[in-house]
Every structure is written in C-alpha cells, then in structure tokens.
Write an enzyme that holds these catalytic residues in place. Structure first.
Site, PDB file in Angstrom:
ATOM      1  N   ARG A  44       1.053  -0.900   0.029  1.00  0.00           N
ATOM      2  CA  ARG A  44       0.088  -0.484   0.130  1.00  0.00           C
ATOM      3  C   ARG A  44       0.892   1.566  -0.259  1.00  0.00           C
ATOM      4  O   ARG A  44       1.771   1.500   0.866  1.00  0.00           O
ATOM      5  CB  ARG A  44      -0.945  -0.183   0.947  1.00  0.00           C
ATOM      6  CG  ARG A  44      -1.557   1.485   1.809  1.00  0.00           C
ATOM      7  CD  ARG A  44      -2.120   1.719   2.618  1.00  0.00           C
ATOM      8  NE  ARG A  44      -3.298   2.551   2.658  1.00  0.00           N
ATOM      9  CZ  ARG A  44      -3.072   3.071   3.513  1.00  0.00           C
ATOM     10  NH1 ARG A  44      -2.300   3.300   5.105  1.00  0.00           N
ATOM     11  NH2 ARG A  44      -4.058   5.077   3.437  1.00  0.00           N
ATOM     12  N   ARG A  71      -9.709  14.693  12.721  1.00  0.00           N
ATOM     13  CA  ARG A  71      -9.354  16.161  11.477  1.00  0.00           C
ATOM     14  C   ARG A  71     -10.890  16.714  11.223  1.00  0.00           C
ATOM     15  O   ARG A  71     -11.566  16.870  10.847  1.00  0.00           O
ATOM     16  CB  ARG A  71      -8.664  15.259  10.369  1.00  0.00           C
ATOM     17  CG  ARG A  71      -7.649  14.399   9.653  1.00  0.00           C
ATOM     18  CD  ARG A  71      -7.258  13.605   8.374  1.00  0.00           C
ATOM     19  NE  ARG A  71      -6.260  13.158   8.512  1.00  0.00           N
ATOM     20  CZ  ARG A  71      -6.275  11.749   7.709  1.00  0.00           C
ATOM     21  NH1 ARG A  71      -7.338  11.192   7.706  1.00  0.00           N
ATOM     22  NH2 ARG A  71      -5.291  10.728   7.861  1.00  0.00           N
TER      23      ARG A  71
END
Length: 403
Positions: free
Chosen positions: A89, A239
């Site tokens: 990944r 976030r």
C-alpha cells in the site's frame, strides 16, 4: 502458488496479511508497532495460532526479520510458501501513478520523491518497500496507490483556483485518497445488485476514522472529497475537514500558533475529537444517546457535511443509482447513517429504519422498498483489493528480468 503478502508500512509500524489470491482467504496477519523505539511489539496470527513478542526493532529491515520469525514460530516459514507477489500500500502516487505498478529502483525512488505530498506516509512506505525487496529479492513487488483510482477525475474537478504557475511548480491539485477502498466497494456494490458496474452511478461513503466521499460513474471516480492531502472534506475522527483557509492565517497572526502547531491542531486535535474530546464514533454516539450536547452537535455537524457532498455529487453524476456506506463507521454505526439520510427522501433516498438498525454484518440493503435509490452497506477490504491487483499484475508480467 497464489500467495500474496500484503504490506502496509508506516513510519513506525508494519501491518501485513498473507492472502491466498485464488480462494481469497487469510493465511496469516500481523502488526508490528513502535519501530525505532527501545521496545517494539509484534502480534501475529496464523489460523488458530498466535505469536506475540516484545523486542527492540530499530528499523523496517529488522521489522521484516521479526515478521519472518513469527511465521517460523507458527509453523509456516515464509521461505516455504513460495510467494507469488508482495503488494505494498502506498498513500501518494501523485499524478504519475494511475494504476498498480511493478516496483523497480526508479519506482521506489519516485515514491520517496513524492514524500513532500505525504510526509507522514510515503517515507515509511518507501522504507518498507526497500526492506521487503531485500528480504524477497526474487519476488515481484507491486505498489498499489491510494490516489490512483481518482486520477480519472476531470481537470475541473481536481484543479484548485490558485495561481497556475504555482500550482504547476509545486504539484498543487486534488489527488483524493481511499481510492483502493472506493474502487473495491463500488465493484462489490454492483456485484450485490447484480448489475454491470459500467451502468451504475454511485456515491460511496468511506466513513472511518479517516473519511471521504467518492462519486463513481460507470466504475470511474469523477469527484472525491479529500484533496491534495487527506485533510480536506468530511469531518473525521481527529481531522477538521473543510474550513475557511483564512482560519489558518488568523490562528497564526492573532493566536500566535506556528504553522506546525496549526497543522497538528487541524489533523490531530479537530474533528470529533476536537468537538467532543472523543475521536471514536462509538464513544460519541454513546454520549449522544445519554443526552450529551457536545456529542449531539458533533454528530449533526458530521452528518450535515456528508449530506453536503451527497447533494453536490448527485449533481455531478446527473443520476444516482446507489448510495453506499462502508468502513468502520459506515458499516457498523446505525445512528450516523440515520442522521445522514434524514431529509433526503424528496431526493429519492429513503432509509428503512428497521433494516438500518438491524445488527447485521456483510453486504446488505438498508433502503426502504419504495426508495428510488438503493442504499447499501458494503464492507470494504483494502488488503484483499491490494492482493487482487498485485496478483493480477504479477501474473501479467512476463518475467522478473523485465522489472
């Protein structure tokens, strides 16, 4: 053999799964944390067997050596498994990498060169790639990029309205993330509905600690909520998502926060955590059910932001066939799904309260019988998606000599 080792390297961690690409079953999995610290932890599982260890691991090379020891200890040495391919990944592939890519020295160098766009991810992933290539030098290695699926977005969707010369020089544009998940889930939704992917207009909601929305038209990403970094878009665990950019300047000039401090605030001290003190949606919904005002406000802000993107992407697509929930929150939390779908009935999206509240797992329909748009819950599986893509690419390559 059809065994694929899927690797997700962080700056101080190494997650891995060994998958049989033919049967799509997990053979083993593990997590190594606190790489570079005096005491690192290794947790490995192979079938019913587990192997846990605490030891010093200085770098990713030692982490892979520790991983190999764990396979040995559970009776399945990696050397005996004849790996077909190692799938890595990689978060940021820029505009350069638009598909899974066989890794050679040039590709590895480019992944590291893209680190300014993903400083928390690409360096660790590059370190993992180099360590894995050293451990398995005769096995093909494939990079699967989170950003690749979104490179089909049209230019007017990925461009920011800033000085064109600055944008070009510093590669300032929207890249999008969670692409591996959005691609996997949109195909799985088509399979569930027994309809061709090319015929479907979908909005996929990847709602986890990190969260993003993707408009998928005929199997291709045409817009997504995350931007140049994963900070843009939805309210997330820690976030902020979208906000007025001038808030950054204001906090610098008036509050005296440095750029690094503001970066930390918006990425690690905002979102659900910033509003409630809890980043985990389970804790927030539990508090909301008990009447906590801060938790209720956070849930409503969270849902409103998602609805904003659903509305925008319905216009982008022109027609919506299915709305898909996925990832940790999307798959398991009924209240956020309920809040997100509330008020969308006039736009053809009608949730079935009983189906939504049922403690089911797996792919399922949660829309009412008279809903014009199918509302689905589809589990994501990014590791399996990486294994599939890496195995397919490795099988299509002629030989290692061509790498």
């Amino acid at each position: 053999m059809s065994t694929v080792l899927v690797v997700n390297s962080g700056s101080s961690s190494l997650k891995y799964q060994l998958i049989d690409a033919t049967t799509e079953t997990r053979i083993a999995s593990g997590l190594i944390e606190r790489i570079g610290e005096p005491t690192a932890s290794l947790n490995h599982r192979a079938g019913a067997q587990t192997y846990n260890s605490t030891l010093p691991i200085a770098d990713h090379e030692q982490a892979f050596a520790a991983m190999s020891e764990a396979f040995d200890a559970t009776g399945a040495p990696l050397g005996d498994l004849e790996l077909t391919v190692v799938g890595h990944r990689v978060v940021q592939g820029g505009a350069e990498f638009i598909a899974p890519t066989l890794i050679d020295d040039r590709v590895a160098a480019r992944i590291l060169a893209l680190a300014p766009l993903a400083p928390l991810h690409n360096p660790g992933q590059h370190a993992g790639i180099q360590a894995a290539r050293a451990l398995f030098p005769n096995t093909p290695h494939v990079a699967v990029f989170d950003t690749a699926f979104h490179q089909s977005m049209p230019q007017d969707a990925y461009s920011y309205a800033i000085d064109a010369e600055i944008s070009e020089k510093y590669s300032v544009r929207r890249y999008g993330f969670h692409g591996t998940s959005h691609q996997f889930v949109s195909q799985a939704a088509a399979d569930f509905l027994k309809r061709p992917l090319a015929d479907l207009n979908q909005i996929v909601l990847h709602l986890g600690n990190g969260a993003s929305v993707c408009a998928v038209k005929g199997g291709k990403s045409v817009n997504t909520s995350m931007g140049m970094t994963p900070l843009e878009g939805l309210v997330m665990g820690s976030r902020s998502g979208d906000l007025d950019p001038s808030i950054i300047f204001y906090l610098n000039r008036v509050a005296g926060f440095s750029v690094d401090e503001i970066d930390n605030i918006l990425n690690k001290r905002s979102g659900l955590l910033g509003m409630t003190g809890d980043a985990d949606m389970r804790d927030v919904t539990r508090r909301a059910a008990a009447g906590d005002e801060a938790a209720n406000l956070a849930l409503n802000v969270y849902a409103r932001r998602v609805r904003k993107y659903i509305g925008a992407y319905m216009l982008d697509l022109g027609r919506l066939d299915t709305l898909v929930f996925t990832a940790g929150v999307g798959e398991n939390a009924s209240l956020p799904r309920e809040l997100i779908c509330a008020g969308l009935e006039n736009f053809g999206l009608k949730l079935d309260p009983e189906l939504n509240a049922a403690p089911n797992t797996g792919a399922r329909r949660i829309s009412a019988a008279d809903s014009q748009v199918e509302i689905l819950v589809i589990p994501t599986d990014e590791e399996l998606a990486i294994a599939r893509q890496a195995f397919t690419l490795a099988g299509s390559s002629v030989s290692l000599e061509n790498l």
